[in-house]
Design a protein around this motif. Structure first.
Motif, short mmCIF file in Angstrom:
data_model
loop_
_atom_site.label_atom_id
_atom_site.label_comp_id
_atom_site.label_asym_id
_atom_site.label_seq_id
_atom_site.Cartn_x
_atom_site.Cartn_y
_atom_site.Cartn_z
N GLN A 1 -57.10 38.78 46.45
CA GLN A 1 -56.62 38.62 45.08
C GLN A 1 -55.28 39.32 44.91
O GLN A 1 -55.13 40.49 45.24
N PRO A 2 -54.29 38.64 44.35
CA PRO A 2 -52.97 39.25 44.15
C PRO A 2 -53.02 40.40 43.15
O PRO A 2 -53.73 40.34 42.14
N GLU A 3 -52.24 41.42 43.42
CA GLU A 3 -52.20 42.58 42.53
C GLU A 3 -51.37 42.33 41.29
O GLU A 3 -51.48 43.08 40.31
N ASP A 4 -50.54 41.29 41.29
CA ASP A 4 -49.69 41.03 40.14
C ASP A 4 -50.25 39.97 39.20
O ASP A 4 -49.57 39.54 38.27
N MET A 5 -51.49 39.54 39.42
CA MET A 5 -52.08 38.52 38.55
C MET A 5 -52.53 39.14 37.24
O MET A 5 -53.21 40.18 37.22
N LEU A 6 -52.14 38.51 36.13
CA LEU A 6 -52.49 38.96 34.79
C LEU A 6 -53.42 37.95 34.13
O LEU A 6 -53.47 36.78 34.53
N ALA B 1 -47.38 35.17 49.51
CA ALA B 1 -47.94 35.90 48.37
C ALA B 1 -47.77 37.39 48.65
O ALA B 1 -48.69 38.06 49.12
N PRO B 2 -46.58 37.95 48.39
CA PRO B 2 -46.28 39.33 48.77
C PRO B 2 -47.13 40.36 48.06
O PRO B 2 -47.20 41.51 48.50
N ASN B 3 -47.76 39.99 46.97
CA ASN B 3 -48.60 40.95 46.24
C ASN B 3 -50.09 40.75 46.52
O ASN B 3 -50.93 41.22 45.78
N ALA B 4 -50.39 40.04 47.58
CA ALA B 4 -51.78 39.82 47.98
C ALA B 4 -51.97 40.25 49.43
O ALA B 4 -51.15 39.96 50.30
N ARG C 1 -66.96 37.85 56.73
CA ARG C 1 -67.52 37.01 55.67
C ARG C 1 -66.66 37.17 54.42
O ARG C 1 -66.37 38.30 54.00
N VAL C 2 -66.23 36.07 53.85
CA VAL C 2 -65.39 36.14 52.66
C VAL C 2 -66.05 35.39 51.51
O VAL C 2 -66.77 34.41 51.71
N ALA C 3 -65.80 35.87 50.31
CA ALA C 3 -66.35 35.27 49.10
C ALA C 3 -65.22 35.05 48.10
O ALA C 3 -64.16 35.67 48.21
N TYR C 4 -65.46 34.22 47.15
CA TYR C 4 -64.47 33.94 46.11
C TYR C 4 -64.09 35.21 45.37
O TYR C 4 -64.96 36.00 44.99
N ALA C 5 -62.81 35.42 45.16
CA ALA C 5 -62.33 36.55 44.37
C ALA C 5 -61.64 36.08 43.10
O ALA C 5 -61.92 36.57 42.01
N GLU C 6 -60.72 35.14 43.23
CA GLU C 6 -59.98 34.63 42.07
C GLU C 6 -59.38 33.27 42.39
O GLU C 6 -59.44 32.82 43.54
N GLN C 7 -58.79 32.68 41.38
CA GLN C 7 -58.10 31.40 41.50
C GLN C 7 -56.81 31.50 40.73
O GLN C 7 -56.69 32.33 39.83
N ASN C 8 -55.83 30.72 41.11
CA ASN C 8 -54.51 30.86 40.48
C ASN C 8 -54.42 30.28 39.08
O ASN C 8 -53.38 30.39 38.43
N GLY C 9 -55.48 29.66 38.60
CA GLY C 9 -55.48 29.14 37.23
C GLY C 9 -54.82 27.79 37.07
O GLY C 9 -54.80 27.25 35.97
N GLN C 10 -54.31 27.24 38.16
CA GLN C 10 -53.69 25.92 38.10
C GLN C 10 -54.77 24.84 38.13
O GLN C 10 -55.84 25.03 38.70
N PRO C 11 -54.51 23.68 37.54
CA PRO C 11 -55.52 22.61 37.53
C PRO C 11 -55.76 22.07 38.93
O PRO C 11 -54.87 22.08 39.77
N PHE C 12 -56.97 21.61 39.17
CA PHE C 12 -57.34 21.04 40.47
C PHE C 12 -56.94 19.57 40.50
O PHE C 12 -57.51 18.74 39.79
N ARG C 13 -55.93 19.25 41.30
CA ARG C 13 -55.44 17.87 41.38
C ARG C 13 -55.22 17.51 42.85
O ARG C 13 -54.09 17.49 43.34
N PRO C 14 -56.28 17.25 43.58
CA PRO C 14 -56.13 16.97 45.00
C PRO C 14 -55.48 15.63 45.26
O PRO C 14 -55.71 14.65 44.56
#
Length: 528
Positions: A184-189, A268-271, A303-316
């Motif tokens: 998770q990036p440290e600069d995410m608000l 992602a320099p803050n992650a 083992r990794v688990a979900y931490a956060e998402q960038n908040g952008q819409p999912f448009r594959p």
């Protein structure tokens, strides 16, 4: 999952899990399940009480919103109708010992949610975990069963599948391990979307820790004051299940957090980089599933688990058929991505990943990987995926159990499902009647709602966790069946308002004043 969860801390996983890939083999929607076969004579279970005896009494004044007393009630998304357990297809044939550990796991959280759950879980702790009949009797005596129907009052919905993938990787950047797995990036608000003014104007805001607080009563002329930032409301995405908008500060402005393209080309320099993996498409799949395992050259597994998402819409924009025609429809779990095309003549594989009917976008060269404090020399191979959504992970404790879901407990293969928490609260038992992928055999069993997904939306919607390994991956990728759901509610639990006598229609005005959530829980489902 979280995720997505995942998972999905629980609140975060909803949005996240919107990024995940079950490279579906089984894209065509199966026909509605046929009537289940009659119960076998082997090991007959005690006959449940009659339907009328189990059916809650007619609701009276003040009783319409209490489980076990109300015959029917509604939210904006669903209608719930009381039924007898004997009418639930497959109820008497299920082996309840298989799902009992998952239910007890949920009890560790549910006991903090009110007196009804505490007393139910206290009594559950005294049940013989190896006695299926005793467990079934426990559910029948402590709970009332309600069939879930969508806002058109249709009982049929869709059941898909997801799994925990495994990718080859390394702790260090070296070929072929060139795709970073970011924390998770440290600069995410963050800002609560419910507290934002309506419309698309620009407002002033302050940053308090990681939280953004809109300052009412200030004009754009005031935004030059110390500590104030300008937030353009027209640039943000508010439609997240957890009502949280993800932002970053740039100068005196608050902007939406970086897109996938920006992260993959600029880093992602803050992650923190948790690891590097050898496949962009496999990493994207892990983001869609919301969790995964990274196997190092030494044999060690991260083992990794979900931490956060960038908040952008999912448009594959992942797939196309052999003629170059894009997928006609894409639905995603946060656990599964389902790609549908009209043309049956398709390519069957690409880049080592079997994908029925689809050709994945090929990697393209881009920038350099950023790690806190230093830049890694050499090119980075981007995913070539234009989907702006992106998932960040955290390391979780390695163990023999499943990944931790949005509810905060390990998922159980074959007994945990991801749901829309607005209509199916996390932690609750849900009986699912569907068909097994591939064989079409009836798959009717009690599951526990322990996860969510960015695209698991709707009342009669479930994403079935198959576990990890090759067989689980195969089953999850093929799973897309019609299904029906029954939620089990503790008797006496306060739930949504009583249903109106009017016929509800999708998008209609009727029922608009009903609550959005069946059981409002901060961080999982919150009514506006």
């Amino acid at each position: 999952m979280n995720t997505l969860s995942h998972r999905f801390p629980p609140a975060a996983r909803w949005a996240a899990v919107a990024v995940a890939v079950t490279w579906l083999a089984g894209c065509a929607v199966a026909p509605p399940a046929a009537s289940p076969p009659a119960a076998t004579a082997a090991a007959p279970a005690p006959a449940p009480a009659s339907t009328e005896a189990q059916r809650p009494p007619a609701s009276g004044p003040g009783a319409a919103s209490v489980a076990g007393q109300a015959r029917t009630f509604s939210t904006q998304l669903a209608t719930y109708t009381a039924v007898g357990f004997s009418t639930v297809p497959g109820w008497s044939r299920d082996d309840f010992t298989e799902g009992w550990p998952a239910f007890l796991g949920s009890c560790k959280v549910l006991t903090t949610r009110g007196a009804e759950w505490k007393s139910v879980c206290d009594r559950a702790s005294r049940i013989d975990p190896k006695n299926s009949t005793a467990i079934r009797n426990f559910f029948e005596s402590e709970f009332s069963a309600y069939q879930i129907r969508d806002d058109d009052r249709k009982p049929d919905g869709v059941v898909t599948g997801y799994f925990e993938p495994e990718i080859n990787g390394s702790r260090t950047y070296q070929a072929p391990y060139i795709y970073p797995v970011y924390g998770q990036p440290e600069d995410m608000l963050f800002v609560d979307a419910r507290k934002l003014p309506a419309g698309g104007g620009t407002v002033a805001a302050r940053v308090q820790g990681r939280e953004v607080v809109v300052q009412t009563g200030l004009s754009t002329r005031d935004m030059g004051a110390p500590g104030l930032y300008a937030l353009n409301l027209s640039s943000i995405t508010r439609d997240t299940l957890d009502r949280r908008v993800r932002l970053r500060a740039e100068g005196r402005q608050l902007l939406p957090y970086y897109t996938r393209e920006e992260i993959e080309t600029k880093g992602a320099p803050n992650a923190r980089v948790l690891a590097f993996v050898d496949s962009a498409t496999a990493l994207y799949e892990m983001q869609i599933q919301g969790s995964g395992r990274i196997r190092l050259p030494s044999g060690e597994v991260i083992r990794v688990a979900y931490a956060e998402q960038n908040g952008q819409p999912f448009r594959p924009t992942l797939a196309q058929n052999k003629s170059g025609k894009p997928a006609s429809q894409v639905r995603t779990r946060g656990g599964a991505i389902e790609l549908e095309v009209d043309d049956d003549e398709v390519d069957d594989s690409v880049a080592g990943i079997r994908v029925r009917g689809f050709t994945l976008a090929r990697p393209v060269a881009s920038g350099a990987v950023m790690v806190p404090g230093r830049r890694i020399a050499g090119p980075v191979i981007g995913s070539g995926i234009t989907d702006p959504s992106y998932v960040f992970f955290k390391e979780s404790v390695a163990g023999t159990g499943g990944p931790v879901g949005a509810f905060g407990v390990p998922l159980s293969a074959g007994r945990s499902i991801a749901v829309d928490p607005r209509s199916t609260p996390l932690g609750y038992p849900v009986f699912v009647s569907t068909r097994a992928p591939g064989t079409g055999a009836p798959m009717q069993r009690l599951t526990i709602a322990q996860d969510t997904g960015g695209a698991i939306r709707g009342a009669v919607r479930a994403d079935y966790f198959f576990g990890n390994g090759t067989q689980a991956a195969t089953q999850a990728r093929r799973m897309k069946e019609r299904g029906q759901l029954w939620i089990l509610l503790p008797r006496g639990l306060a739930v949504a308002a009583a249903a109106t006598s009017s016929i509800r229609t999708r998008g209609g005005a009727v029922g608009a004043d009903l609550p959005q959530c069946l059981v409002p829980v901060e961080g999982q489902c919150v009514d506006d």
